[in-house]
Design an enzyme around this catalytic site. Structure first.
Site, short mmCIF file in Angstrom:
data_model
loop_
_atom_site.label_atom_id
_atom_site.label_comp_id
_atom_site.label_asym_id
_atom_site.label_seq_id
_atom_site.Cartn_x
_atom_site.Cartn_y
_atom_site.Cartn_z
N ARG A 43 -2.58 -3.61 -0.60
CA ARG A 43 -3.68 -3.84 -1.26
C ARG A 43 -4.63 -2.78 -1.63
O ARG A 43 -5.19 -2.74 -2.70
CB ARG A 43 -4.42 -4.70 -0.62
CG ARG A 43 -3.62 -5.74 0.43
CD ARG A 43 -4.37 -6.60 1.35
NE ARG A 43 -3.81 -7.76 1.47
CZ ARG A 43 -4.52 -8.84 1.30
NH1 ARG A 43 -5.68 -8.75 1.12
NH2 ARG A 43 -3.94 -9.93 1.34
N THR A 44 -4.70 -2.05 -0.53
CA THR A 44 -6.04 -0.71 -0.55
C THR A 44 -5.39 0.17 -1.82
O THR A 44 -5.99 0.46 -2.55
CB THR A 44 -5.85 -0.02 0.69
OG1 THR A 44 -5.95 -1.03 1.73
CG2 THR A 44 -6.95 1.01 0.72
N LYS B 265 10.71 15.98 5.13
CA LYS B 265 11.46 17.10 5.31
C LYS B 265 10.88 18.24 6.23
O LYS B 265 11.18 19.07 6.07
CB LYS B 265 11.64 17.79 3.64
CG LYS B 265 12.24 16.93 2.96
CD LYS B 265 12.47 17.61 1.54
CE LYS B 265 12.94 16.57 0.28
NZ LYS B 265 12.39 16.82 -0.66
N ARG C 256 -4.50 8.01 3.14
CA ARG C 256 -4.43 6.97 4.27
C ARG C 256 -3.44 7.70 5.10
O ARG C 256 -2.40 8.21 4.65
CB ARG C 256 -3.81 5.57 3.66
CG ARG C 256 -3.39 4.76 5.08
CD ARG C 256 -3.14 3.55 4.62
NE ARG C 256 -4.44 2.67 4.50
CZ ARG C 256 -4.37 1.40 4.49
NH1 ARG C 256 -3.32 0.65 4.61
NH2 ARG C 256 -5.79 0.77 4.13
N HIS D 169 -12.15 3.14 8.35
CA HIS D 169 -12.02 2.69 6.90
C HIS D 169 -13.13 2.28 6.13
O HIS D 169 -13.26 1.10 5.91
CB HIS D 169 -11.04 1.50 7.03
CG HIS D 169 -10.00 1.06 5.97
ND1 HIS D 169 -10.23 1.60 4.74
CD2 HIS D 169 -9.21 0.07 5.48
CE1 HIS D 169 -9.61 1.03 3.77
NE2 HIS D 169 -8.92 0.00 4.52
#
Lengths: 320, 428
Positions: free
Chosen positions: A58-59, A86, A108, A136
């Site tokens: 969603r975000t 990696k 994020r 957030h």
């Protein structure tokens, strides 16, 4: 200038006036989103890179749509499958992307503070799309816009935030924002999911949900992460639902016109009863998603304006 | 070689006095000292005019990580020794948490030998208490003692199996070996990066209750009561742990405790905006805890201040806070940081050197740490008032991970002597 920040890393550094400025602009974008022509030009020619080091649907979609509606070139990278595996460090990744001259970086990350660290190393505007259990900010802003539009104001409201407060960045940002706007904030949850030292935050804590919901204008439910359900923090899913799941009986303790919010995705039958989530008179969960796009458009527009002002100042040799 | 130091403010940690006088050094030892006019010497000698600056026994720093063997990109015995000399540390008591750990007499001899070869200050290695610091089998405590082990410790690896610890303690007691333990409950502290409380919750960082230290210490002290071992807690940092220490003393147990300079001068709020140079183990505590530690030092409940020198390279620190490495370099900042407590009027200079020199030396059975006739001439001459702003690039350690970077400090080392020989002199 009523919005002065270079980055949007959290609610903590924001002034109430900045929050209001952002919400006012978002309000206009919310109306635009309901119209036929949804396009603006505030980010024309700018590059927006979304870096998601943690799963999100969603975000990520919301930021992508917000950028596209304002005319930015948007690229989304799911970092879980890229070079991070990696062994490349966060800083190296950031510097690599920085070399592509992005203007807006949406990040994020599963670790608290990682977005702050990254913001020190790049020369574009950084938006925190959730870092660990820290903040957030766009979620708190979209919640605030939803409340303001439904309740007609964003102050002197009685707001209960319920569930896993300890592991929730949504809760942290909301507590900060609602506190700055002078609301009465109540936290409801089992003691294992309430963070230590929370009594110093200017909030009230309730272990009994009915007591916590008494007189509430807004009931904000939080998602309970699956990995916390069994034995670690709570005895079981069904005991949690019995004591802290939002059902009609518990909701009746709140005000008659109380709204129900949830940042999604919901666990129906764990933290919230399905019929309440779907009750259009009570639930504003769909509107939250809608406001998400508007708030992110507003945030990116304000940051882009500050960024171009800073670049012009640098180009003309004026230092702040 | 004979040296006469005149015009010095003599800091005597044993008598807890500060007097102006002279010290005569001969054959690596303190031959004489006095407060009257200095003696006329027939023999050739070097004369040092201290110009009223402080002369104290050199610091004995318990718990220095030199990263050798194994991580020489972070530090080596040579660079740690240079940093120690510049910081007024005349004896580095090194930690065995290297790669591989110092858990055999051969490895211990290597560290001792390297110390003699490349370090300007004494290098006294500690050995691991269990093989591989894994907490399962005790090391060859007898052989390691013969090889010169100063003490036995698994560092921050807590020996969780109480049976293993009780046997190791019982065996060590029969040989008179000192066991140094890290008091911590490993279950509660697992994965934590900061101390739980308002700050940790606001920052959203995984946190440990300060009670975890008390639980670890209470268990250790119960084991000491059972085995009668000689015991030292490497770092006590919380007020909640102090009553256990006081009770242990009153019960006549041979138990002492230390504290790091960072827990005496910094608190949890210094972490600020996720500054990883402030991530140490145990994590920085609340201000009330810091003040309780300063008080406990003044009261003699806590005996030893150490630097807990832990070099970390930039790569291991330039990470999100919760995954960044713990530890800070501190050999060169120990003395100026300690001067903060002196300038705040909380501890006198003799009290500070009792905790930094006399007590650690006595606990490890060393002759040094005193400003007395016959004691080794391990000395530091310093100006407690000289101000400076620390630039981490100037540190002699290979790693520059100090929390004091850019901070205003007071206290400069002018000169460091080891066995009467000048190992450091500040360029003027």
């Amino acid at each position: 200038m009523t919005f002065t920040k270079r980055h949007l890393l959290g609610i903590e550094p924001l002034h109430p006036v900045e929050i209001t400025t952002l919400l006012d602009l978002a309000d206009r974008y919310a109306e635009m989103g309901r119209g036929v022509a949804k396009h603006g030009h505030a980010l024309d020619g700018l590059t927006q890179i979304n870096m998601f080091f943690e799963n999100s649907t969603r975000t990520q979609a919301s930021f992508e749509l917000a950028g596209k509606r304002l005319g930015a070139d948007v690229m989304t990278m799911s970092m879980q499958t890229s070079s991070v595996k990696k062994g490349e460090t966060l800083i190296d990744t950031a510097l690599t992307l920085n070399a592509m001259h992005p203007d807006l970086l949406v990040v994020r990350h599963p670790h608290s503070g990682a977005v702050n660290l990254l913001a020190e190393k790049v020369n574009c505007a950084v938006l925190n799309a959730g870092d660990g259990r820290h903040e957030h900010p766009t979620q708190a802003l979209l919640d605030a816009l939803t409340i303001r539009r439904t309740k007609g104001r964003l102050h002197r409201l009685n707001i209960a935030i319920c569930g896993d407060i300890a592991h929730s960045r949504v809760a942290r940002s909301n507590i900060l924002l609602l506190g700055k706007m002078e609301n009465r904030v109540k936290l409801v949850g089992p003691p294992t999911l309430i963070p230590a030292g929370v009594s110093d935050w200017g909030v009230e804590v309730f272990e009994d949900m009915r007591e916590g919901l008494a007189g509430a204008d807004v009931v904000m439910m939080l998602r309970l992460q699956r990995e916390r359900m069994d034995g670690g923090f709570i005895p079981s899913e069904r005991e949690y639902y019995h004591r802290y799941g939002l059902d009609a009986a518990k909701l009746s303790c709140a005000k008659d016109d109380a709204i129900v919010m949830h940042p999604g995705p919901m666990n129906r039958g764990v933290e919230i009863d399905g019929t309440i989530a779907d009750d259009i008179n009570r639930s504003v969960i769909q509107e939250q998603v809608e406001m998400g796009v508007a708030v992110r458009m507003a945030a990116m527009e304000l940051l882009a304006a500050n960024l171009s002002a800073a670049r012009e100042a640098a180009a003309s040799g004026v230092t702040a | 070689m004979t040296t006469l130091i005149v015009n010095a403010r003599l800091i005597d940690p044993k008598a807890l006095t500060e007097t102006t006088g002279w010290v005569l050094l001969r054959d690596g030892r303190i031959a004489d000292r006095g407060e009257d006019s200095p003696p006329g010497l027939e023999e050739p000698h070097r004369l040092i005019d201290a110009r009223g600056k402080c002369l104290a026994p050199g610091i004995v720093d318990v718990g220095v990580k030199t990263c050798e063997p194994g991580e020489r990109h972070k530090e080596s015995i040579r660079t740690a020794g240079a940093a120690a000399a510049a910081g007024g540390v005349t004896t580095m008591v090194t930690r065995p948490d290297t790669t591989p750990p110092i858990d055999t007499p051969e490895a211990l001899s290597y560290v001792r030998r390297r110390g003699v070869q490349v370090s300007p200050v004494h290098t006294l290695p500690m050995a691991a208490l269990t093989k591989g610091r894994a907490g399962r089998e005790m090391t060859e405590i007898g052989f390691l003692l013969d090889a010169g082990a100063a003490a036995f410790t698994d560092c921050d690896h807590v020996v969780t199996d109480s049976r293993v610890l009780s046997r190791a303690m019982t065996y060590a007691r029969s040989l008179g070996a000192l066991i140094i333990s890290h008091p911590q409950d490993p279950g509660l502290s697992r994965g934590s990066a900061v101390t739980s409380g308002k700050f940790a919750s606001l920052r959203g960082l995984p946190a440990v209750s300060p009670m975890a230290e008390r639980i670890g210490l209470e268990r250790d002290l119960a084991m000491v009561e059972m085995t009668r071992a000689r015991y030292h807690a490497d770092q006590v940092s919380t007020a909640a742990a102090l009553p256990a220490l006081i009770r242990a003393r009153e019960a006549g147990l041979d138990a002492t405790a230390g504290v790091s300079i960072h827990h005496l001068t910094l608190n949890e709020f210094d972490v600020g905006d996720y500054r990883t140079f402030f991530k140490v183990k145990p994590p920085l505590r609340a201000e009330e805890d810091r003040l309780a530690m300063v008080g406990a030092l003044a009261d003699g409940v806590i005996d030893i201040i150490s630097s807990m020198h832990t070099p970390q390279d930039e790569e291991s620190k330039r990470l999100p806070f919760e995954v960044a490495a713990s530890g800070a370099v501190a050999l060169e900042t120990l003395l100026p940081a300690a001067m903060r407590l002196y300038h705040a009027g909380q501890l006198s200079l003799p009290q500070l050197f009792r905790a930094m020199a006399l007590n650690p030396a006595q606990r490890l059975g060393l002759e040094t740490g005193r400003l007395a006739r016959g004691a080794p001439a391990d000395l530091v001459l310093f100006d407690p008032d000289a101000p400076f702003v620390l630039d981490r690039a100037t540190l002699r350690s290979k790693s520059k991970n100090t929390p004091f970077d850019g901070m205003r400090m007071e206290g400069k080392v002018m000169m460091t002597l080891v066995a009467g020989a000048l190992v450091y002199e500040r360029a003027t």
